[in-house]
Design a protein around this motif. Structure first.
Motif, PDB file in Angstrom:
ATOM      1  N   GLN A 178      58.765 -20.519  69.188  1.00  0.00           N
ATOM      2  CA  GLN A 178      59.028 -20.050  70.541  1.00  0.00           C
ATOM      3  C   GLN A 178      60.507 -19.775  70.770  1.00  0.00           C
ATOM      4  OE1 GLN A 178      57.244 -22.749  73.392  1.00  0.00           O
ATOM      5  NE2 GLN A 178      55.691 -21.208  73.713  1.00  0.00           N
ATOM      6  N   GLN A 179      61.341 -20.545  70.106  1.00  0.00           N
ATOM      7  CA  GLN A 179      62.778 -20.349  70.303  1.00  0.00           C
ATOM      8  C   GLN A 179      63.189 -18.935  69.928  1.00  0.00           C
ATOM      9  OE1 GLN A 179      65.013 -21.726  71.751  1.00  0.00           O
ATOM     10  NE2 GLN A 179      67.019 -21.453  70.810  1.00  0.00           N
ATOM     11  N   ALA A 180      62.637 -18.402  68.851  1.00  0.00           N
ATOM     12  CA  ALA A 180      63.032 -17.072  68.383  1.00  0.00           C
ATOM     13  C   ALA A 180      62.531 -15.958  69.294  1.00  0.00           C
ATOM     14  CB  ALA A 180      62.529 -16.854  66.956  1.00  0.00           C
ATOM     15  N   THR A 181      61.369 -16.157  69.907  1.00  0.00           N
ATOM     16  CA  THR A 181      60.780 -15.095  70.733  1.00  0.00           C
ATOM     17  C   THR A 181      60.952 -15.333  72.228  1.00  0.00           C
ATOM     18  OG1 THR A 181      58.623 -16.190  70.821  1.00  0.00           O
ATOM     19  CG2 THR A 181      59.020 -14.686  68.976  1.00  0.00           C
ATOM     20  N   ARG A 182      61.547 -16.447  72.582  1.00  0.00           N
ATOM     21  CA  ARG A 182      61.553 -16.883  73.974  1.00  0.00           C
ATOM     22  C   ARG A 182      62.202 -15.874  74.909  1.00  0.00           C
ATOM     23  NH1 ARG A 182      64.604 -21.642  76.597  1.00  0.00           N
ATOM     24  NH2 ARG A 182      63.199 -22.350  78.241  1.00  0.00           N
ATOM     25  N   HIS A 183      63.298 -15.268  74.511  1.00  0.00           N
ATOM     26  CA  HIS A 183      64.002 -14.318  75.390  1.00  0.00           C
ATOM     27  C   HIS A 183      63.104 -13.136  75.756  1.00  0.00           C
ATOM     28  CE1 HIS A 183      64.839 -10.864  72.664  1.00  0.00           C
ATOM     29  NE2 HIS A 183      64.556 -11.776  71.749  1.00  0.00           N
ATOM     30  N   SER A 240      52.984 -14.583  75.016  1.00  0.00           N
ATOM     31  CA  SER A 240      53.336 -13.577  74.010  1.00  0.00           C
ATOM     32  C   SER A 240      54.319 -12.564  74.580  1.00  0.00           C
ATOM     33  CB  SER A 240      52.080 -12.840  73.525  1.00  0.00           C
ATOM     34  OG  SER A 240      51.579 -11.994  74.558  1.00  0.00           O
ATOM     35  N   VAL A 241      54.978 -11.855  73.687  1.00  0.00           N
ATOM     36  CA  VAL A 241      55.908 -10.793  74.072  1.00  0.00           C
ATOM     37  C   VAL A 241      55.171  -9.695  74.835  1.00  0.00           C
ATOM     38  CG1 VAL A 241      57.429  -8.986  73.165  1.00  0.00           C
ATOM     39  CG2 VAL A 241      57.474 -11.285  72.157  1.00  0.00           C
ATOM     40  N   GLU A 242      53.986  -9.358  74.372  1.00  0.00           N
ATOM     41  CA  GLU A 242      53.217  -8.289  75.009  1.00  0.00           C
ATOM     42  C   GLU A 242      52.822  -8.666  76.428  1.00  0.00           C
ATOM     43  OE1 GLU A 242      49.381  -5.378  74.058  1.00  0.00           O
ATOM     44  OE2 GLU A 242      49.841  -7.072  72.751  1.00  0.00           O
ATOM     45  N   GLU A 243      52.447  -9.921  76.640  1.00  0.00           N
ATOM     46  CA  GLU A 243      52.085 -10.350  77.992  1.00  0.00           C
ATOM     47  C   GLU A 243      53.293 -10.337  78.922  1.00  0.00           C
ATOM     48  OE1 GLU A 243      48.164 -13.137  77.180  1.00  0.00           O
ATOM     49  OE2 GLU A 243      50.136 -14.091  77.300  1.00  0.00           O
ATOM     50  N   LEU A 275      59.588  -7.271  68.152  1.00  0.00           N
ATOM     51  CA  LEU A 275      58.661  -8.391  68.342  1.00  0.00           C
ATOM     52  C   LEU A 275      57.350  -7.986  68.997  1.00  0.00           C
ATOM     53  CD1 LEU A 275      61.231 -11.021  69.665  1.00  0.00           C
ATOM     54  CD2 LEU A 275      60.419 -10.737  67.309  1.00  0.00           C
ATOM     55  N   GLY A 276      57.353  -6.854  69.681  1.00  0.00           N
ATOM     56  CA  GLY A 276      56.141  -6.429  70.371  1.00  0.00           C
ATOM     57  C   GLY A 276      56.454  -5.323  71.366  1.00  0.00           C
ATOM     58  N   PRO A 277      55.462  -4.867  72.124  1.00  0.00           N
ATOM     59  CA  PRO A 277      55.676  -3.784  73.092  1.00  0.00           C
ATOM     60  C   PRO A 277      56.744  -4.175  74.118  1.00  0.00           C
ATOM     61  CG  PRO A 277      53.329  -4.243  72.814  1.00  0.00           C
ATOM     62  CD  PRO A 277      54.063  -5.341  72.126  1.00  0.00           C
ATOM     63  N   SER A 278      57.606  -3.219  74.473  1.00  0.00           N
ATOM     64  CA  SER A 278      58.657  -3.472  75.461  1.00  0.00           C
ATOM     65  C   SER A 278      58.279  -2.979  76.850  1.00  0.00           C
ATOM     66  CB  SER A 278      59.974  -2.795  75.025  1.00  0.00           C
ATOM     67  OG  SER A 278      60.412  -3.311  73.792  1.00  0.00           O
ATOM     68  N   GLN A 279      57.233  -2.152  76.926  1.00  0.00           N
ATOM     69  CA  GLN A 279      56.799  -1.602  78.212  1.00  0.00           C
ATOM     70  C   GLN A 279      55.397  -2.115  78.548  1.00  0.00           C
ATOM     71  OE1 GLN A 279      58.760   0.262  80.204  1.00  0.00           O
ATOM     72  NE2 GLN A 279      60.368   0.006  78.654  1.00  0.00           N
ATOM     73  N   ASP A 318      69.284 -13.007  79.261  1.00  0.00           N
ATOM     74  CA  ASP A 318      69.455 -13.141  77.808  1.00  0.00           C
ATOM     75  C   ASP A 318      68.502 -12.235  77.018  1.00  0.00           C
ATOM     76  OD1 ASP A 318      67.079 -14.445  78.344  1.00  0.00           O
ATOM     77  OD2 ASP A 318      67.519 -16.205  77.094  1.00  0.00           O
ATOM     78  N   TYR A 319      67.787 -11.358  77.721  1.00  0.00           N
ATOM     79  CA  TYR A 319      66.846 -10.459  77.044  1.00  0.00           C
ATOM     80  C   TYR A 319      67.605  -9.497  76.133  1.00  0.00           C
ATOM     81  CZ  TYR A 319      63.183  -6.900  76.506  1.00  0.00           C
ATOM     82  OH  TYR A 319      62.261  -6.003  76.010  1.00  0.00           O
ATOM     83  N   ASN A 320      67.156  -9.399  74.888  1.00  0.00           N
ATOM     84  CA  ASN A 320      67.792  -8.536  73.893  1.00  0.00           C
ATOM     85  C   ASN A 320      66.838  -7.375  73.585  1.00  0.00           C
ATOM     86  OD1 ASN A 320      68.658  -7.321  71.454  1.00  0.00           O
ATOM     87  ND2 ASN A 320      69.753  -9.187  70.867  1.00  0.00           N
ATOM     88  N   PRO A 321      67.045  -6.202  74.185  1.00  0.00           N
ATOM     89  CA  PRO A 321      66.081  -5.098  74.040  1.00  0.00           C
ATOM     90  C   PRO A 321      65.833  -4.683  72.598  1.00  0.00           C
ATOM     91  CG  PRO A 321      67.647  -4.638  75.796  1.00  0.00           C
ATOM     92  CD  PRO A 321      68.156  -5.844  75.083  1.00  0.00           C
ATOM     93  N   SER A 322      66.903  -4.579  71.806  1.00  0.00           N
ATOM     94  CA  SER A 322      66.728  -4.097  70.428  1.00  0.00           C
ATOM     95  C   SER A 322      65.950  -5.107  69.594  1.00  0.00           C
ATOM     96  CB  SER A 322      68.091  -3.804  69.789  1.00  0.00           C
ATOM     97  OG  SER A 322      68.908  -4.965  69.817  1.00  0.00           O
ATOM     98  N   LEU A 323      66.236  -6.396  69.787  1.00  0.00           N
ATOM     99  CA  LEU A 323      65.497  -7.417  69.057  1.00  0.00           C
ATOM    100  C   LEU A 323      64.062  -7.508  69.560  1.00  0.00           C
ATOM    101  CD1 LEU A 323      65.354  -9.695  67.015  1.00  0.00           C
ATOM    102  CD2 LEU A 323      66.312 -11.237  68.754  1.00  0.00           C
TER     103      LEU A 323
END
Length: 385
Positions: free
Chosen positions: A44-49, A107-110, A143-147, A134-139
């Motif tokens: 979770q730490q890696a995907t948390r943002h 999840s990132v998608e949710e 990880l998953g869908p951004s929209q 702290d959201y990092n758009p490029s990272l």
């Protein structure tokens, strides 16, 4: 400040040195009946943002449990849950002093789907839904869908798909407390007293199509945002009181140089209020105000033209019996009823159609207010009502 942890049934015990609620599952292992992709198997730490959502503008009564329950329910309602059965929200942190929360999704998608909930009404007020700082758009893109998914059923929670395009940003206005009988055209006309709109969205019930009593708008000229909010907020419309403020932040006071514009706008609102109020018991006589000025009536030829124009316009809606337009006294004395137009119809059906059609219409440069007038007063030549 408190942290509310929503435990997922069946989670493995927390591992030392790893954040709570981590999913320590191997790549490809099943969770909730769905195979996990490699990025979902990360801690979770890696995907948390990319899984956290900022929610601003919370009411003072909001707490971790109510926020978690609400967002889990609306995510399910719009079809935004993509990580299997169960609640989408796994964790909520609230800053009560500043009235915002961080809502952590499974999840990132949710989390991306939750971005479509900006402006949703929570505990009586719209809340702002954004990415955390702290959201990092490029990272996050790896990880998953951004929209948000284009297939979300936003109408299920009173939001309009795609409406945020012209209704985004800090100058978006929330308009609440609207009487349910106001039409979309009437509300727009009220708001456009301050200038043309870039976007407008009246929220409607999904089942009936009826107004839910609130709307969002944004002006083409953003400098009038605070003026419109100050002039409209607190105004009584029928049995309701309008709540008008910036949707994404507390209301701010207009600047001193805007005061004269505000005063003029409030005068316009007074006229609009008259136009939007229920116009009493229908009679056979319709009275038009704000249609003509006293000066328009002094010249005989111009007066004749006005009478003929009114006769033609009024005749479109029913059988006219009489048109009365009081004129000022030749010596300049103002008489009762001067500036008004009285249209008498043979039946109430005609007067109803005329009042509905002519109220709010423009006659020359003037915006007309049409109301029903007592038949007995009209018959007695009393035009001062």
């Amino acid at each position: 400040m408190h942290r509310f942890n929503v435990q997922i049934p069946g989670n493995n015990p927390t591992l030392p040195g790893v954040f709570p609620n981590m999913f320590p599952l191997a790549t490809g292992q099943q969770f909730g009946g769905l195979p996990l992709m490699p990025v979902q198997a990360m801690t979770q730490q890696a995907t948390r943002h990319a899984r956290r959502v900022y929610v601003g503008g919370l009411s003072p009564t909001a707490n971790e449990q109510s926020v978690a329950t609400f967002f889990s329910q609306v995510m399910a309602a719009i079809g935004g849950n993509t990580a299997g059965p169960g609640d989408a929200v796994v964790n909520v942190y609230i800053n009560h002093e500043k009235k915002f929360a961080f809502v952590e999704m499974r999840s990132v998608e949710e989390a991306s789907n939750a971005m479509a909930l900006d402006g949703i009404i929570f505990e009586g007020a719209p809340v702002k839904v954004r990415r955390p700082s702290d959201y990092n758009p490029s990272l996050a893109a790896t990880l998953g869908p951004s929209q948000p998914s284009p297939n979300l059923n936003l109408a299920a929670v009173g939001l309009s798909p795609g409406s945020a395009g012209g209704l985004e940003g800090p100058d978006r206005i929330f308009v609440g407390g609207l009487p349910y009988y106001f039409t979309e055209a009437q509300i727009r006309e009220l708001l456009e007293s301050f200038g043309p709109l870039r976007g407008f969205d009246l929220v409607k019930d999904r089942e009936t199509g009826n107004s839910k009593g609130y709307a969002f708008c944004i002006y083409q000229d953003l400098s009038v945002t605070d003026i419109a909010c100050a002039a409209l907020n607190g105004i009584k419309m029928g049995d309701k009181t309008l709540t008008v403020r910036r949707a994404n932040q507390g209301a701010t006071q207009p600047k001193p140089e805007q005061e004269s514009i505000l005063q003029h706008a409030q005068q316009q609102i007074a006229l609009q209020r008259l136009m939007l109020q229920p116009q009493g018991v229908p009679t056979k006589v319709v009275c038009l105000t704000q249609a003509i000025s006293e000066d328009d009536l002094r010249d005989d030829e111009e007066y004749g033209d006005i009478v003929e124009d009114m006769r033609q316009e009024g005749g479109k809606h029913g059988a006219l019996v009489n048109v009365v337009i009081p004129r000022p006294n030749p010596n300049g004395e103002s008489l009762p009823g001067v500036g008004k137009v009285f249209l008498e119809y043979s039946d109430v059906e005609g007067s109803r159609k005329a009042q509905a059609a002519m109220n709010g219409r423009r006659f020359g440069e003037n915006q007309v207010i049409a109301v029903f007038y007592p038949e007995n007063k009209f018959a007695q030549g009393e035009y001062d009502g």
